[in-house]
Structures are given as C-alpha cells and as structure tokens.
Enzyme design. Structure first.
Site: not given
Length: 236
Positions: A231, A123
């Site tokens: 994320c 991420c």
C-alpha cells in the site's frame, strides 16, 4: 537517554545504524526496550489490528504507549471491533488516524470506487498521506511487518532509517515465523481479529482483501489480480 526531540536527522540516522549493528540478533523484547530507552515517549507503534501481539509486547515495555491505527473508512467491521477491543484490554493509547476526506466526500470529488479504478491513488489518499502527517510528531515508529509475509518484505531490517517518512523504523518481529506468532498468541492469550480464523492471513481494507489460495503467500489476497502488492507504507 538522548533527547531525540532535539536530535538532527543525521544523529537519528546514526542511531539507527548503531542500533542495527548492535542488535542484529536481538529478540523482539530487546528491540522494544532499545526503542523505549532511546525514544521514550516519542515513538508510536503502528497496528493494522490483525492481532495484538506487538501491541501487547509494547504495552509491557511502556504502559500507555501510543498505538497508531489508520482508519481508512473501508475497514471490515471485525477490524474496527478488534481496534476497540485492543483499546479496552491493553494499557495503550490508540491514535485513530483518518484521511482528510470521508469516503463519501472522496466519492463525490473523484468518483465512486477509486480503490477499483486506481488503487494506488486510493492508498495514497487514505493511508500514505494520513500516516505521513501523523508520524511528524514522532522520532521513531514500530511496525509488525515480518519477512515471511511476502517477497517484498523478505529483507525487512530490524532497525533502519525510514527514508519515506523521515524517522527511525523498528520491526521487532521481522524475523518471526508464523509458528512463532501462533505460539506467542496461544501462550499469552493475545487478541486476534476473527477474520484470521476465517481464512484471511493478511487483512486490509475490505474492498481490496480476499482469501488467498492455499499455499500462496499471505499477502496474495491483497489487491488480488493486480500487480500491486503493497500500500506504500512499507517501502523496501
């Protein structure tokens, strides 16, 4: 309108504080008009292309507004299709942001399926770093996060200073319920990612998105089975 392109960080922080106090009970439309009044063309609307509610609203306030999409290389085909449809249907300029390396290049450098071995790093490389670079050209960003989506978003403010990315952050629909969303979609014929109607209430990268169990919070299908729930783009 203040020339935000020459405003200091302290001035932008103060603007965010004043806006948060003055618009504590504002509607989404009022928040978008405030954003446009203060930032002109120097803000961007972020969209994960789950639906085009925020995009449609922003385009009515500023036709041709920049809409940022993080093209991680791992999206569902339906999400890419929704992005393309949004650009065709609404008066917006889609800014397609990509990571420094393609998926193939990342696999060669760090090994395949980094998302499974180290989702946080995946991420960071494919979302956080590209977004950080993309936002450097703006003084504010507008997002579609909502408080009902997950416990991590329960206290999402309408307007705030984003310490992580160094600009003002506006969440016009933070207070909207799922019913509010559906009512707006139905009343305005808003484009929706077809995966939503297949049981995906929160859509991210394909390898890390699954259908949540009935009754669970919408984001529980993201990184299912892991402690990870965000994320890194929306740090509370």
């Amino acid at each position: 309108m203040t020339d935000v392109t020459t405003s200091t960080e302290n001035e932008l922080r103060e603007l965010a504080e004043r806006g948060a106090a003055e618009l504590a009970d504002a509607s989404a439309e009022e928040l978008l008009r405030w954003t446009d009044e203060h930032f002109g063309g120097n803000y961007v609307v972020a969209s994960n292309m789950q639906d085009a509610v925020l995009v449609e609203m922003a385009a009515k306030v500023r036709p041709g507004v920049d809409v940022l999409f993080l093209d991680t290389g791992y999206h569902f085909a339906e999400t890419i299709g929704t992005r393309d449809a949004v650009e065709a249907v609404y008066d917006v300029h889609v800014v397609n942001v990509t990571p420094e390396r393609t998926v193939a290049e990342q696999d060669e450098l760090l090994g395949k399926n980094l998302f499974a071995r180290d989702p946080g790093e995946c991420c960071r490389l494919r979302k956080v770093v590209p977004l950080t670079n993309a936002l450097k050209g703006y003084s504010a960003w507008v997002t579609g996060i909502r408080r009902v989506e997950a416990p991590t978003r329960a206290n999402a403010p309408l307007i705030s200073w984003d310490n992580a990315f160094g600009l003002v952050k506006i969440n016009p629909i933070a207070a909207w319920t799922d019913e509010d969303m559906q009512n707006y979609i139905d009343a305005n014929g808003i484009l929706v990612n077809p995966l939503v109607y297949e049981g995906y209430p929160s859509i991210g990268c394909a390898p890390c998105t699954s259908k949540p169990i009935p009754g669970a919070d919408p984001r529980s299908g993201r990184w299912a089975g892991l402690s990870k729930t965000e994320c890194g783009l929306h740090v509370s």
